[in-house]
Scaffold this motif. Structure first.
Motif, PDB file in Angstrom:
ATOM      1  N   GLU A 269       0.832  -1.208   0.000  1.00 29.53           N
ATOM      2  CA  GLU A 269       0.000   0.000   0.000  1.00 29.53           C
ATOM      3  C   GLU A 269       0.862   1.252   0.000  1.00 29.53           C
ATOM      4  N   GLU A 270       1.944   1.224   0.790  1.00 31.39           N
ATOM      5  CA  GLU A 270       2.853   2.379   0.824  1.00 31.39           C
ATOM      6  C   GLU A 270       3.513   2.589  -0.541  1.00 31.39           C
ATOM      7  N   VAL A 273       1.033   4.251  -2.765  1.00 36.53           N
ATOM      8  CA  VAL A 273       0.881   5.686  -2.445  1.00 36.53           C
ATOM      9  C   VAL A 273       2.066   6.483  -2.988  1.00 36.53           C
ATOM     10  N   ARG A 276       1.873   6.725  -6.727  1.00 38.72           N
ATOM     11  CA  ARG A 276       0.847   7.675  -7.150  1.00 38.72           C
ATOM     12  C   ARG A 276       1.327   9.112  -6.968  1.00 38.72           C
ATOM     13  N   GLU A 277       2.006   9.372  -5.843  1.00 37.00           N
ATOM     14  CA  GLU A 277       2.515  10.733  -5.606  1.00 37.00           C
ATOM     15  C   GLU A 277       3.594  11.093  -6.631  1.00 37.00           C
TER      16      GLU A 277
END
Length: 473
Positions: A269-270, A273, A276-277
């Motif tokens: 999940e990290e 994220v 995506r960033e």
């Protein structure tokens, strides 16, 4: 374990007490021992009865013969006097016989000259009117012949009569049977109590095993005075300790596995994220800088210094975009194969890696791999390829690397072979990267090989079970 319980105790489980229990109860160990003791006692009684019958029959025979000898001596004297005195003697003989009545254990019969019965001894007065059962009388009555005596015109017959002796034996048997029954009942009660006490440890062991079959291994059995039972109890205690330890280890292993899965999920999940960033923030910023640099180039053709700087910015931002794209591919490799066949993903990565390592030639052999794979299998293939190529770049000192990905039956085979140094001492297999490769392959129940061909270099081969992603649930 349940069958061991039943074998030890000799008792079938009660209806509903354990799964699959039969409704019919088996004979208990206590009842078995009781039956064995009863059978032994019955055998002793049978042997004793046979011996008693033989001895009693012999005793009755001796008694009747002794009484017959005494009666015979009396009759001989009486008959001699009868013959000597003639008619007076015959009259005296009949009066003597009437006065005497019955001779012990014998019956007297007197017949006249024509064979008519002139006198019979009266019935016995001892236990008058009673007789032993016919089968018992036949069993104990000895075979004794009647004796005949001539007394002038009279004929005297002495018939042995063992009915009183047999009746005495029958009365003794009846009295003995009463005492025997009382002793049997007392012996049964005593043996039952002794067996209950002796088998009490087995009931404790049975209860402990039943609780163990239900998953409760907290019970520990005490020491017992009987060596065999104590050995059984100590064996159960060791088994319970081992099962407790194993269950605790399994619980810890399950906790570790759950923690590992949770940690892996959080890391993924990290990564999503961060990817995506990077894509939304840094990627868009680089795109904006490239657009500005392109506009400056169009407007600065007459200004060589500014035009050159804009070209440099444009080139650097292009490299930055390639770097971001490479990072995104590492962070989210599943997205690279979600809509693209694994062959295309491997080809793209090999091309990207070759651009970063121009001194190493990449030879790619993909075969027919157009069908998409599951995300987990595709991720494993790319991770294995990344780690293998990274090891080639860092440690092999190779000038050429061959990458082969093809399907062999139900297996997907990835092979990365270089012409570098190969293994030296305790090299690659002990590194953390190779350990991670082994773990990934093991999770998919695959196989991982490291080979050093005679021609030199190193060959890494991974074989993974393959299923089309459309078949996975």
């Amino acid at each position: 374990m349940k069958s061991l319980i039943h074998w030890l105790t000799g008792i079938a489980p009660e209806r509903g007490s354990l799964p699959g229990a039969r409704s019919a109860a088996r004979i208990t160990l206590r009842s078995r021992v009781t039956l064995v003791l009863t059978a032994l006692l019955a055998l002793v009684l049978a042997v004793g009865s046979i011996a008693w019958v033989r001895e009693t029959r012999h005793a009755i025979h001796e008694e009747i013969q002794a009484a017959s000898r005494v009666a015979e001596q009396w009759l001989v004297v009486l008959i001699d006097e009868t013959v000597r005195d003639g008619d007076e003697g015959l009259t005296r003989l009949m009066s003597h016989l009437g006065a005497v009545g019955r001779v012990r254990a014998n019956q007297l019969e007197v017949y006249g000259a024509e064979g008519e019965l002139r006198y019979v001894s009266p019935a016995p007065t001892y236990k008058a009117g009673r007789f032993a059962p016919s089968w018992f009388a036949e069993l104990l009555t000895p075979e004794l012949a009647a004796r005949d005596y001539a007394a002038g015109e009279l004929h005297i017959r002495m018939v042995p009569d063992a009915s009183r002796a047999v009746l005495d034996a029958w009365d003794n048997v009846v009295a003995g049977l009463g005492w025997a029954c009382a002793l049997l009942v007392l012996g049964w009660v005593v043996s039952r109590a002794a067996l209950d006490r002796a088998l009490a440890p087995l009931a404790q062991i049975r209860d402990a095993l039943i609780r163990g079959a239900e998953g409760n291994f907290q019970t520990r059995l005490p020491a017992y005075p009987v060596a065999e039972v104590d050995l059984l109890a100590r064996s159960y205690n060791r088994l319970a300790d081992s099962l407790d330890s194993t269950r605790a280890q399994n619980a810890r292993l399950e906790q570790d596995q759950a923690f590992s899965r949770e940690l892996h999920a959080r890391l993924e999940e990290e990564r999503r994220v961060i990817a995506r960033e990077l894509h939304d923030e840094l990627g868009q910023s680089i795109t904006a800088v490239r657009a500005i640099a392109g506009a400056i180039m169009q407007r600065s053709e007459q200004l060589p210094p500014i035009h050159g700087s804009a070209q440099a910015i444009l080139a650097m931002t292009g490299q930055m975009q390639d770097g971001v794209r490479s990072i995104l591919q590492r962070l989210r490799p599943g997205s690279a194969v979600a809509d693209v066949a694994i062959g295309d993903a491997v080809r793209d990565y090999c091309s990207l890696w070759s651009n970063h390592h121009p001194g190493i030639q990449v030879v790619l052999d993909l075969g027919t791999l157009n069908a998409p794979l599951s995300e987990k299998l595709a991720l494993t293939v790319l991770r294995l390829l990344q780690e293998s190529l990274t090891n080639v770049a860092r440690h092999a000192g190779a000038t050429q690397v061959e990458v082969s990905l093809k399907r062999i039956g139900a297996m997907l085979e990835l092979r990365v072979r270089d012409n570098g140094r190969g293994f030296s001492g305790t090299a690659a297999p002990d590194r953390f990267g190779v350990l991670g490769m082994r773990e990934r392959v093991s999770e998919l129940h695959g196989e991982l090989y490291f080979e050093s061909p005679p021609s030199g270099g190193l060959s890494v081969c991974a074989r993974l079970p393959h299923r089309d992603s459309t078949r996975e649930t």
